[in-house]
Write a protein that holds these residues in place. Structure first.
Motif, PDB file in Angstrom:
ATOM      1  N   GLY A  50       0.821  -1.199   0.000  1.00  0.00           N
ATOM      2  CA  GLY A  50       0.000   0.000   0.000  1.00  0.00           C
ATOM      3  C   GLY A  50       0.854   1.247   0.000  1.00  0.00           C
ATOM      4  N   SER A  51       0.296   2.359  -0.411  1.00  0.00           N
ATOM      5  CA  SER A  51       1.033   3.624  -0.435  1.00  0.00           C
ATOM      6  C   SER A  51       1.493   4.003   0.963  1.00  0.00           C
ATOM      7  N   GLY A  52       2.778   4.270   1.090  1.00  0.00           N
ATOM      8  CA  GLY A  52       3.344   4.624   2.383  1.00  0.00           C
ATOM      9  C   GLY A  52       3.766   3.447   3.227  1.00  0.00           C
ATOM     10  N   SER A  53       3.539   2.227   2.740  1.00  0.00           N
ATOM     11  CA  SER A  53       3.935   1.032   3.501  1.00  0.00           C
ATOM     12  C   SER A  53       5.453   0.875   3.449  1.00  0.00           C
ATOM     13  N   ALA A  54       5.967  -0.011   4.291  1.00  0.00           N
ATOM     14  CA  ALA A  54       7.409  -0.241   4.334  1.00  0.00           C
ATOM     15  C   ALA A  54       7.937  -0.716   2.980  1.00  0.00           C
ATOM     16  N   ALA A  55       7.174  -1.590   2.305  1.00  0.00           N
ATOM     17  CA  ALA A  55       7.603  -2.088   0.997  1.00  0.00           C
ATOM     18  C   ALA A  55       7.587  -0.982  -0.057  1.00  0.00           C
ATOM     19  N   HIS A  56       6.654  -0.045   0.075  1.00  0.00           N
ATOM     20  CA  HIS A  56       6.604   1.096  -0.848  1.00  0.00           C
ATOM     21  C   HIS A  56       7.833   1.982  -0.649  1.00  0.00           C
ATOM     22  N   ILE A  57       8.133   2.309   0.604  1.00  0.00           N
ATOM     23  CA  ILE A  57       9.288   3.155   0.894  1.00  0.00           C
ATOM     24  C   ILE A  57      10.581   2.468   0.459  1.00  0.00           C
ATOM     25  N   ALA A  58      10.670   1.142   0.685  1.00  0.00           N
ATOM     26  CA  ALA A  58      11.859   0.398   0.259  1.00  0.00           C
ATOM     27  C   ALA A  58      12.038   0.478  -1.252  1.00  0.00           C
ATOM     28  N   GLY A  59      10.915   0.426  -1.985  1.00  0.00           N
ATOM     29  CA  GLY A  59      10.971   0.552  -3.443  1.00  0.00           C
ATOM     30  C   GLY A  59      11.387   1.948  -3.882  1.00  0.00           C
ATOM     31  N   GLU A  60      10.877   2.950  -3.186  1.00  0.00           N
ATOM     32  CA  GLU A  60      11.252   4.333  -3.511  1.00  0.00           C
ATOM     33  C   GLU A  60      12.726   4.572  -3.201  1.00  0.00           C
ATOM     34  N   MET A  61      13.208   3.997  -2.114  1.00  0.00           N
ATOM     35  CA  MET A  61      14.619   4.118  -1.753  1.00  0.00           C
ATOM     36  C   MET A  61      15.508   3.492  -2.840  1.00  0.00           C
ATOM     37  N   PHE A  62      15.074   2.352  -3.357  1.00  0.00           N
ATOM     38  CA  PHE A  62      15.845   1.672  -4.392  1.00  0.00           C
ATOM     39  C   PHE A  62      15.941   2.544  -5.641  1.00  0.00           C
ATOM     40  N   GLN A  63      14.820   3.133  -6.035  1.00  0.00           N
ATOM     41  CA  GLN A  63      14.830   4.008  -7.208  1.00  0.00           C
ATOM     42  C   GLN A  63      15.742   5.215  -6.992  1.00  0.00           C
ATOM     43  N   TRP A  64      15.689   5.766  -5.769  1.00  0.00           N
ATOM     44  CA  TRP A  64      16.525   6.917  -5.439  1.00  0.00           C
ATOM     45  C   TRP A  64      18.012   6.557  -5.528  1.00  0.00           C
ATOM     46  N   LYS A  65      18.368   5.397  -4.976  1.00  0.00           N
ATOM     47  CA  LYS A  65      19.774   4.994  -4.957  1.00  0.00           C
ATOM     48  C   LYS A  65      20.293   4.605  -6.347  1.00  0.00           C
ATOM     49  N   THR A  66      19.399   4.163  -7.227  1.00  0.00           N
ATOM     50  CA  THR A  66      19.833   3.669  -8.537  1.00  0.00           C
ATOM     51  C   THR A  66      19.535   4.624  -9.699  1.00  0.00           C
ATOM     52  N   GLY A  67      18.745   5.667  -9.428  1.00  0.00           N
ATOM     53  CA  GLY A  67      18.393   6.589 -10.503  1.00  0.00           C
ATOM     54  C   GLY A  67      17.454   5.956 -11.513  1.00  0.00           C
ATOM     55  N   THR A  68      16.585   5.076 -11.044  1.00  0.00           N
ATOM     56  CA  THR A  68      15.648   4.387 -11.939  1.00  0.00           C
ATOM     57  C   THR A  68      14.223   4.847 -11.671  1.00  0.00           C
ATOM     58  N   HIS A  69      13.316   4.424 -12.546  1.00  0.00           N
ATOM     59  CA  HIS A  69      11.896   4.726 -12.346  1.00  0.00           C
ATOM     60  C   HIS A  69      11.072   3.486 -12.641  1.00  0.00           C
ATOM     61  N   PHE A  70      10.407   2.978 -11.577  1.00  0.00           N
ATOM     62  CA  PHE A  70       9.480   1.859 -11.694  1.00  0.00           C
ATOM     63  C   PHE A  70       8.060   2.406 -11.513  1.00  0.00           C
ATOM     64  N   THR A  71       7.090   1.658 -11.988  1.00  0.00           N
ATOM     65  CA  THR A  71       5.689   1.995 -11.720  1.00  0.00           C
ATOM     66  C   THR A  71       5.263   1.287 -10.443  1.00  0.00           C
ATOM     67  N   HIS A  72       4.761   2.060  -9.497  1.00  0.00           N
ATOM     68  CA  HIS A  72       4.353   1.502  -8.215  1.00  0.00           C
ATOM     69  C   HIS A  72       2.935   0.949  -8.290  1.00  0.00           C
TER      70      HIS A  72
END
Length: 353
Positions: free
Chosen positions: A188-210
């Motif tokens: 869900g939006s704001g869940s731990a798995a969502h934040i972990a996914g956003e962190m991954f995109q931030w660290k890698t400079g990528t863009h996934f669809t959530h």
């Protein structure tokens, strides 16, 4: 006209400053008696507090778990509560008060008396992420008192077993080649798995669809079927499907490789994504003002439990590792993760509820 008896006469009751004289003998005696009474009451309170710490716990202790039953947090909370009950000879009872991502249960404890009989199971979701996800919280995470960390589950990057991607570097390359084409699921939006996914995109400079789901468990079948491409979640949530061969773990987001996940699985840093450290932890906290004596007593007992080989073995069966430590170490962890979350929100737009 009503008049007072002589002992409450205007002459005695006026302030000495107004009269410019020393207080009369009657007033002086009354003031001395009141001062003596006040000191006696303070002394009794201090003595009562000291006895309370020394005799704690003298009745059942309630531990509020702000998440639903059946979760990894539920399992470790009940394991520790059972061990604390045996150690202290008093019942430590876990009560599930779920709702609003853990906010409701945490808010309940935050406003209860700090007497050690009402504790809360904390996580990054409730004391790190919540301030950035809600406009108004019913509690201030900074005022909750850390007691100790209980356990930790490593966050893993997982993909379908049938995927053509076999390494973390390949996943990053595929995401960069087609921004937004690959998707990741979350609880869900704001869940731990969502934040972990956003962190991954931030660290890698990528863009996934959530793609948000109602809980990480609901996302797993779609990941197995290939309807989403990746999941950034705690290992217990995907463990069964990984062991069944339906999912593949590309990396573990921790400082070192994990026995739980498999020593053949590289860390994110080893796989080319430096600084991607994520975990799903649970700790014990209390309301603001919780006496240090009670905090230290609970911390010592908790650490003894977490060092017990039987506890270590049971936690491993849940996909978790024990994290014994001090209240200060838990406080530092919360502060460090809060700083990282604040940095993330400056780059990624996260809608507040």
């Amino acid at each position: 006209m009503h008049t007072f008896p002589d002992r409450y006469s205007d002459t005695d009751c006026r302030s000495t400053q107004q009269r410019g004289t020393k207080p009369g003998p009657r007033l002086a005696r009354r003031r001395f008696s009141l001062s003596l009474l006040g000191l006696t009451l303070i002394g009794r309170n201090i003595n009562a507090w000291a006895q309370s710490d020394a005799g704690y716990p003298s009745r059942p202790v309630e531990i509020i778990l702000p998440f639903s039953a059946g979760s990894a947090a539920d399992a470790i909370s009940r394991l520790c509560a059972q061990a604390l009950s045996q150690k202290f000879g008093q019942s430590f009872i876990v009560e599930n008060v779920a709702g609003a991502g853990g906010v409701i249960g945490t808010g309940k404890v935050a406003h209860l008396p700090p007497d050690g009989y009402n504790l809360v199971v904390a996580s990054a979701a409730t004391v790190v992420m919540a301030p950035f996800l809600y406009h108004k919280l019913p509690y201030d995470p900074a005022r909750l008192v850390p007691i100790g960390t209980m356990g930790d589950s490593p966050v893993v990057v997982t993909i379908p077993a049938k995927s053509k991607i076999h390494t973390l570097a390949e996943l990053v390359a595929a995401a960069k080649a087609a921004p937004g084409k690959l998707s990741f699921g979350s609880g869900g939006s704001g869940s731990a798995a969502h934040i972990a996914g956003e962190m991954f995109q931030w660290k890698t400079g990528t863009h996934f669809t959530h793609v948000p789901y109602r809980g990480v468990g609901a996302a797993v079948p779609d990941l197995v079927a290939g309807r989403i491409n990746a999941l950034f979640s705690s290992y217990p949530s995907v463990r069964a499907m990984v062991q069944a061969g339906s999912l593949r773990v590309l990396a573990v987001a921790s400082h070192r490789r994990s026995d739980l996940v498999g020593m053949n699985i590289p860390t994110a840093a080893e796989a080319g994504v430096k600084g991607y450290i994520q975990s799903a932890w649970n700790g014990l906290m209390g309301p603001a003002g919780l006496p240090a004596g009670i905090v230290n007593k609970l911390n010592a007992a908790l650490n003894e439990i977490l060092h017990d080989p039987a506890t270590v073995k049971r936690l491993a069966g849940m996909g978790m590792v024990p994290i014994p430590g001090t209240p200060a170490e838990l406080a530092k962890r919360i502060a460090d993760e809060t700083a990282e979350m604040r940095a993330l929100t400056k780059i990624v737009k996260i809608t507040k509820n």
